[in-house]
Design an enzyme around this catalytic site. Structure first.
Site: not given
Ligand code: UN1
Length: 473
Positions: A264, A298
């Site tokens: 991710e 992210c």
């Molecule tokens: C969200 O936007 O609620 O690093 C989750 C991040 C993601 C999770 C986002 N892994 O922002």
């Protein structure tokens, strides 16, 4: 803040000095000392001794040794243990949420929101523990039965980032648990105490049932821990959240040993606002998406494409909303924007803004350093096609780009390497359906009349292209 922080930390079992790893018990590690300082005011929250390579080995050994025992527990019983973990998290929601805020700097409602996500995923996992279905199919051979069944993998490696120090752990770990896998967790070195507090709460439940070693924790430097996890055949799957650059390395090294990855990685999320959109809704969503978590998700909104007819109204209202932003101590309930994670992040934002100006775009609001790790979120006016738009700058910087027609908006939106989250604002069903179709957004997540950030339990979370293609939760 010092006494308030001290009380919260104490209630979670965090001392001034802490052990940096847990195998089936807490380990007095032999690695270097690590300090955890709050981005709120730089105060020292606690220290810990990090794991060295031997401590790491001990942790993976214990998790792998526990695996054959854990996998034999019927899935619904594993689910009952996860249910108890969820109950413990409910009891500690406020304190655990507060430590997320103290150590990471996101506002308290978001810190608690993260713990709520853990609770929700626990509930979800309990349900799943009775639904690990596989299909059955008719065989072409006579008197032959054929079916698919999902088996656990082993101890899985979980590498999490500072910006979601607990929710992302739970998306992976609690699902892994009901599936019969053990977990080796390497958290970010920027949020170690949050990890220790979480581990304390959850490991206790497993200890009570005789399953210490199912959830493990190892806090250490990349050379001692992270790199070893990538080459470690005892970890058949590595789930990694972080930058695209590091994610590519993770993928290469883990694939080399034919391990699996769940990645991710970077996002560079865009909103496409059509002339027929509700302007106030666009402004609210862009504001929250861009400055929420101080732009360190992210899924943060980084690019706002506005159709010509509403461009001026959206820009003016957005600037006005940015002027009213309450920036400050994230522990205070009326703050909307807390600090960035550290001073390096502030420098990265300032460097980014310099490069943005050099590229010919105009900063029309904010972008200044305040003090410590606090900054003023920036709005930048840019034109489609500018190279810097393709880059993810992990800070509260929002580009506004105008476009003429639906197709131009979608093309400009998709013209980046990343593909995590996206949104369109419109009142036209036809435009919405186009954006959601394969002729529309090329991201893993596409929203209509809703911002880019935010994940919902049970909806597969992840992205396409340079975001890595994995799905969590
Ligand atoms: C969200 O936007 O609620 O690093 C989750 C991040 C993601 C999770 C986002 N892994 O922002």
């Amino acid at each position: 803040m010092a006494t308030q922080a001290a009380e919260i930390l104490k209630r979670l079992g965090i001392e001034s000095e802490n052990p940096g790893a847990y195998s089936d018990e807490w380990i007095d590690c032999a690695g270097e000392e690590l300090e955890s300082r709050s981005p709120i005011d730089g105060s020292l929250l606690g220290t810990l001794r990090m794991a060295d390579s031997e401590d790491y080995n001990d942790v993976v050994y214990k998790a792998s040794k526990m695996f054959p025992k854990w996998r034999m527990v019927p899935a619904p019983q594993r689910g009952q243990i996860v249910r108890e973990i969820g109950e413990e998290l409910r009891k500690h929601k406020n304190d655990l949420g507060a430590i997320v805020t103290l150590e990471m700097g996101k506002i308290l409602s978001e810190g608690r929101g993260e713990v709520q996500e853990m609770i929700d995923i626990a509930d979800f996992a309990v349900g799943l523990s009775r639904q690990l279905h596989g299909s059955t199919m008719h065989s072409e051979r006579p008197l032959h039965r054929m079916y698919e069944q999902w088996h656990p993998l082993g101890a899985i490696g979980l590498i999490t980032a500072f910006n979601f120090p607990v929710a992302v752990w739970s998306w992976n770990a609690l699902i892994a648990l009901v599936c019969g896998d053990c977990v080796v967790w390497k958290p970010s070195l920027k949020t170690p105490l949050t990890a220790i507090a979480t581990q304390r709460i959850c490991a206790k439940v497993l200890e009570k049932h005789g399953f210490a070693g199912v959830l493990t924790l190892v806090i250490g430097k990349n050379e001692e821990v992270g790199e070893r996890m990538l080459i470690d055949k005892r970890l058949p799957l590595i789930s990694f959240t972080g930058s695209t650059a590091i994610g590519k390395r993770v993928s290469e090294i883990v694939s080399e040993r034919l391990g699996r990855t769940l990645l991710e990685l970077g996002g560079n999320n865009g909103v496409v606002a059509m002339d027929d959109a509700n302007v106030d809704m666009v402004v609210r969503a862009a504001l929250f998406g861009a400055v929420g978590t101080a732009g360190q998700r992210c899924t943060s909104t980084r690019r706002l494409f506005v159709q010509k007819g509403i461009a001026q109204a959206v820009t003016e209202k957005l600037v006005a909303a940015y002027e009213r932003l309450r920036i400050g101590n994230p522990m205070e309930s009326d703050t909307l924007v807390g600090p960035l994670i550290d001073e390096d992040a502030v420098k990265m934002m300032m460097d980014g803004l310099d490069r943005i100006r050099e590229a010919g775009a105009t900063v029309i609001h904010g972008g200044e350093k305040i003090e410590g790790c606090y900054v003023k979120p920036a709005i930048v006016k840019a034109v489609a096609g500018l190279k810097i738009l393709k880059e993810e700058i992990f800070a509260p910087i929002l580009y506004i780009v105008e476009f003429d027609h639906l197709q131009d908006g979608i093309l400009a939106h998709n013209n980046v390497p990343q593909g995590l989250s996206s949104s369109m604002f419109t009142s036209s069903v036809a435009s919405a359906e186009t954006f959601l179709s394969h002729a529309g957004s090329d991201c893993g997540i596409a929203n209509i009349n809703l911002g880019t950030s935010g994940a919902e339990i049970g909806g597969a979370f992840g992205g396409e292209k340079d975001t890595g293609g994995g799905r969590e939760s």
